[in-house]
Design an enzyme around this catalytic site. Structure first.
Site, PDB file in Angstrom:
ATOM      1  N   ASP A  77       0.807  -1.227   0.000  1.00 17.74           N
ATOM      2  CA  ASP A  77       0.000   0.000   0.000  1.00 17.74           C
ATOM      3  C   ASP A  77       0.837   1.273   0.000  1.00 17.74           C
ATOM      4  O   ASP A  77       0.475   2.270  -0.585  1.00 17.74           O
ATOM      5  CB  ASP A  77      -0.948   0.012   1.200  1.00 17.74           C
ATOM      6  CG  ASP A  77      -0.202   0.110   2.522  1.00 17.74           C
ATOM      7  OD1 ASP A  77       0.699  -0.726   2.766  1.00 17.74           O
ATOM      8  OD2 ASP A  77      -0.488   1.032   3.306  1.00 17.74           O
ATOM      9  N   ASP A  80       5.556   0.215   3.582  1.00 14.26           N
ATOM     10  CA  ASP A  80       5.815  -1.051   4.245  1.00 14.26           C
ATOM     11  C   ASP A  80       5.410  -2.217   3.333  1.00 14.26           C
ATOM     12  O   ASP A  80       5.172  -2.006   2.161  1.00 14.26           O
ATOM     13  CB  ASP A  80       5.097  -1.076   5.596  1.00 14.26           C
ATOM     14  CG  ASP A  80       5.511   0.133   6.460  1.00 14.26           C
ATOM     15  OD1 ASP A  80       6.594   0.668   6.221  1.00 14.26           O
ATOM     16  OD2 ASP A  80       4.735   0.547   7.327  1.00 14.26           O
ATOM     17  N   TYR A 228      -6.033   0.346   8.760  1.00 12.69           N
ATOM     18  CA  TYR A 228      -7.036   0.861   7.811  1.00 12.69           C
ATOM     19  C   TYR A 228      -8.427   0.505   8.320  1.00 12.69           C
ATOM     20  O   TYR A 228      -9.125  -0.320   7.739  1.00 12.69           O
ATOM     21  CB  TYR A 228      -6.806   0.296   6.404  1.00 12.69           C
ATOM     22  CG  TYR A 228      -5.588   0.885   5.728  1.00 12.69           C
ATOM     23  CD1 TYR A 228      -5.647   2.148   5.127  1.00 12.69           C
ATOM     24  CD2 TYR A 228      -4.371   0.203   5.693  1.00 12.69           C
ATOM     25  CE1 TYR A 228      -4.532   2.705   4.516  1.00 12.69           C
ATOM     26  CE2 TYR A 228      -3.250   0.757   5.079  1.00 12.69           C
ATOM     27  CZ  TYR A 228      -3.345   2.006   4.495  1.00 12.69           C
ATOM     28  OH  TYR A 228      -2.240   2.555   3.891  1.00 12.69           O
ATOM     29  N   GLU A 465       5.787   9.728   3.489  1.00 11.12           N
ATOM     30  CA  GLU A 465       5.454   8.390   2.985  1.00 11.12           C
ATOM     31  C   GLU A 465       4.582   8.493   1.726  1.00 11.12           C
ATOM     32  O   GLU A 465       3.610   9.235   1.707  1.00 11.12           O
ATOM     33  CB  GLU A 465       4.710   7.573   4.058  1.00 11.12           C
ATOM     34  CG  GLU A 465       4.516   6.115   3.643  1.00 11.12           C
ATOM     35  CD  GLU A 465       3.972   5.231   4.776  1.00 11.12           C
ATOM     36  OE1 GLU A 465       3.374   5.771   5.726  1.00 11.12           O
ATOM     37  OE2 GLU A 465       4.144   3.995   4.683  1.00 11.12           O
TER      38      GLU A 465
END
Ligand SMILES: *[C@@H]1O[C@H](CO)[C@@H](O)[C@H](O)[C@H]1NC(C)=O
Ligand SMILES: *[C@@H]1O[C@H](CO)[C@@H](O)[C@H](O)[C@H]1NC(C)=O
Length: 491
Positions: A77, A80, A228, A465
């Protein structure tokens, strides 16, 4: 391509034949190409010979073995190595919507965009191969987050989590249905048989989502949430899935579902992202009143109008703008809101052009050009037209983030360091003051703070990120701005 683009296509062709000049120095074509290339850096599984981002290698080749389902593939995603299917499905839906709306403006990049969609849709075909079972996630997120490993070295538990009739997850299954339905439209012109296969699967998965209701928050639990969580109800996702199925099949049962549930979705109608779908539904189905597939889309237009008004710089209740001109909503990784809402601004502006429509926003009457200019300000800000002169797309422009929070980018590649790097071996690279070793070309990061400042630091995760769902809607935005400038005399 959607019927909405039927008229526009003719106008576009006429415009492209004219000699035109660009209004400024931003190279949208280059940014478009890179925004799509980024997805190759997020690929999990066995990489094909056509892989262009060469420093990435095969990874996670046994995913799904714990449940005897081949779950090799899909996307990581963000920075990571977990495959979270809820945001991955939204990413795939938005890549597909980008092609459905703007594919005819992508030129030679259309093929790459379709490849990026297929990397998602192929994976979701694996995740939904068995009736009444949907694989919800692969990878133990806590174990993964406790290490800093390259995807190629990963040795943390690749646990598979799944939904059943008894442990449902309507939001997740419905978003996968949306992704497959949207992808089926994107592939219709170039691969009709694949398009049909994935549409049939979308129908089946939506039935599962709708029949066995519940939140994956509870079914998958701590494995997925707090990462999430579905913070809203799952009704927006179900309605969004139905809206895409309506667009793909034109079956009235889906349209009835959307109509009868749109008032119940009860989530922030002015936000759009992997969690909040209402704004997207209102914009998507407003188009249905066009090319006459349904007259009753009028039901949604007032709400879509309100969404557009909420994004004006003088609507501080819903949105703020930095001094440098960047839109801000609450929540982490602000650029995810910027790219997703910019996408909706453009899609709705095109709809307004067809409808020859303006929107009353308080004292002001807003036309399509106003919405396009807001979206353009946002795209240009991201690409470097901002107080720091910083592009927030990696590998684009003369100044861009060098220390993004992304393990594959931070750690040396297998090419330069073939030996295994264990759980905490990545720490020294994370702490280093040096730039990342691998350039994740095209990645759009979380972005600056609301004072236009930016810390190029791997530890400022919300700023540094990248994420697939930041890029996916941006692909469509960039395709739109990559067209030749419309000479004033034509408009
Ligand atoms: C999912 O969990 C989050 C965090 O605990 C909570 O805020 C949210 O309401 C839950 N959503 C659903 C649909 O149950
Ligand atoms: C990230 O940087 C911003 C400044 O741009 C700062 O306000 C914020 O506190 C930083 N966050 C972290 C976690 O360091």
């Amino acid at each position: 391509m959607s019927k909405v683009s039927c008229i526009v296509k003719m106008i576009m062709v006429t415009m492209m034949m004219m000699t035109v000049t660009r209004a400024d120095s931003i190279n949208y074509g280059e940014a478009l190409r890179k925004s799509i290339l980024f997805f190759e850096g997020q690929r999990s599984g066995k990489l094909p010979p056509s892989q262009r981002m060469k420093w990435r290698k095969d990874s996670a080749l046994s995913d799904g073995s714990d449940i005897h389902i081949n779950m090799v593939g899909g996307y990581y995603d963000a920075g990571d190595n977990v495959k979270f299917h809820f945001p991955m499905a939204f990413t795939t839906t938005m890549l597909a919507w980008s092609v459905v709306e703007f594919g005819d403006l992508m030129g030679s990049e259309l093929k790459n965009a379709l490849d990026a969609i297929r990397w998602g849709s192929d994976y979701f075909m694996k995740a939904t191969k068995f009736p009444d079972l949907v694989v919800a996630q692969v990878g133990d997120a806590n174990a993964d987050h406790a290490c800093s490993e390259r995807p190629e070295d990963m040795d943390t538990p690749r646990t598979s989590y799944f939904l059943t009739k008894e442990k449902p997850g309507s939001e997740l299954a419905a978003e996968i249905a949306a992704a497959l339905a949207a992808s089926s439209i994107a592939f219709r012109a170039t691969d009709a048989s694949y398009s049909n296969i994935i549409l049939n699967r979308a129908i089946q998965v939506f039935d599962f989502a709708n029949k066995y209701r519940g939140s994956y928050n509870n079914s998958v639990g701590a494995a997925a949430c707090p990462f999430y969580c579905d913070y809203n109800s799952y009704m927006d996702d179900l309605t969004w899935g139905a809206a895409w199925l309506y667009k793909a099949t034109k079956k009235t049962s889906y349209w009835d579902f959307v109509k009868s549930n749109i008032e119940k979705v009860g989530v922030d109608p002015y936000q759009f992202g992997w969690d909040a779908k209402t704004a997207g539904i209102n914009v998507l189905v407003s188009q249905a009143s066009f090319c006459s597939y349904s007259a009753s889309a009028d039901l949604f237009i007032p709400d879509a109008d309100k969404l557009m008004c909420s994004l004006l710089p003088n609507s501080p209740k819903y949105v703020t703008y930095s001094k440098g001109g960047l839109l801000f909503k609450n929540g982490p990784s602000n650029l995810q809101s910027v790219t997703a809402l910019s996408f909706l601004l453009i899609v709705y502006a095109r709809f307004m052009d067809h409808a020859k429509k303006t929107i009353p926003c308080g004292q002001e009457t807003v036309d399509s050009k106003r919405l396009i200019s807001i979206a353009k300000t946002q795209a240009d800000y991201i690409l470097g037209n901002n107080p720091l002169g910083m592009s927030y797309m990696v590998g684009y422009g003369r100044k861009y983030p060098q220390k993004i929070h992304h393990r594959g980018s931070v750690l040396p590649s297998l090419d330069s360091h073939p030996q295994h790097l264990g759980c905490r071996d990545g720490d020294s690279y994370f702490k280093s003051e040096k730039p990342n070793l691998n350039v994740l070309t095209g990645a759009v990061v979380g972005g600056p703070a609301n004072d236009d400042s930016f810390q190029d630091s791997r530890f400022n995760v919300s700023q540094s990120e990248p994420a697939t769902y930041i890029n996916a809607p941006f692909v469509g935005v960039l395709a739109y701005f990559n067209r030749p400038t419309i000479p004033a005399t034509v408009v």
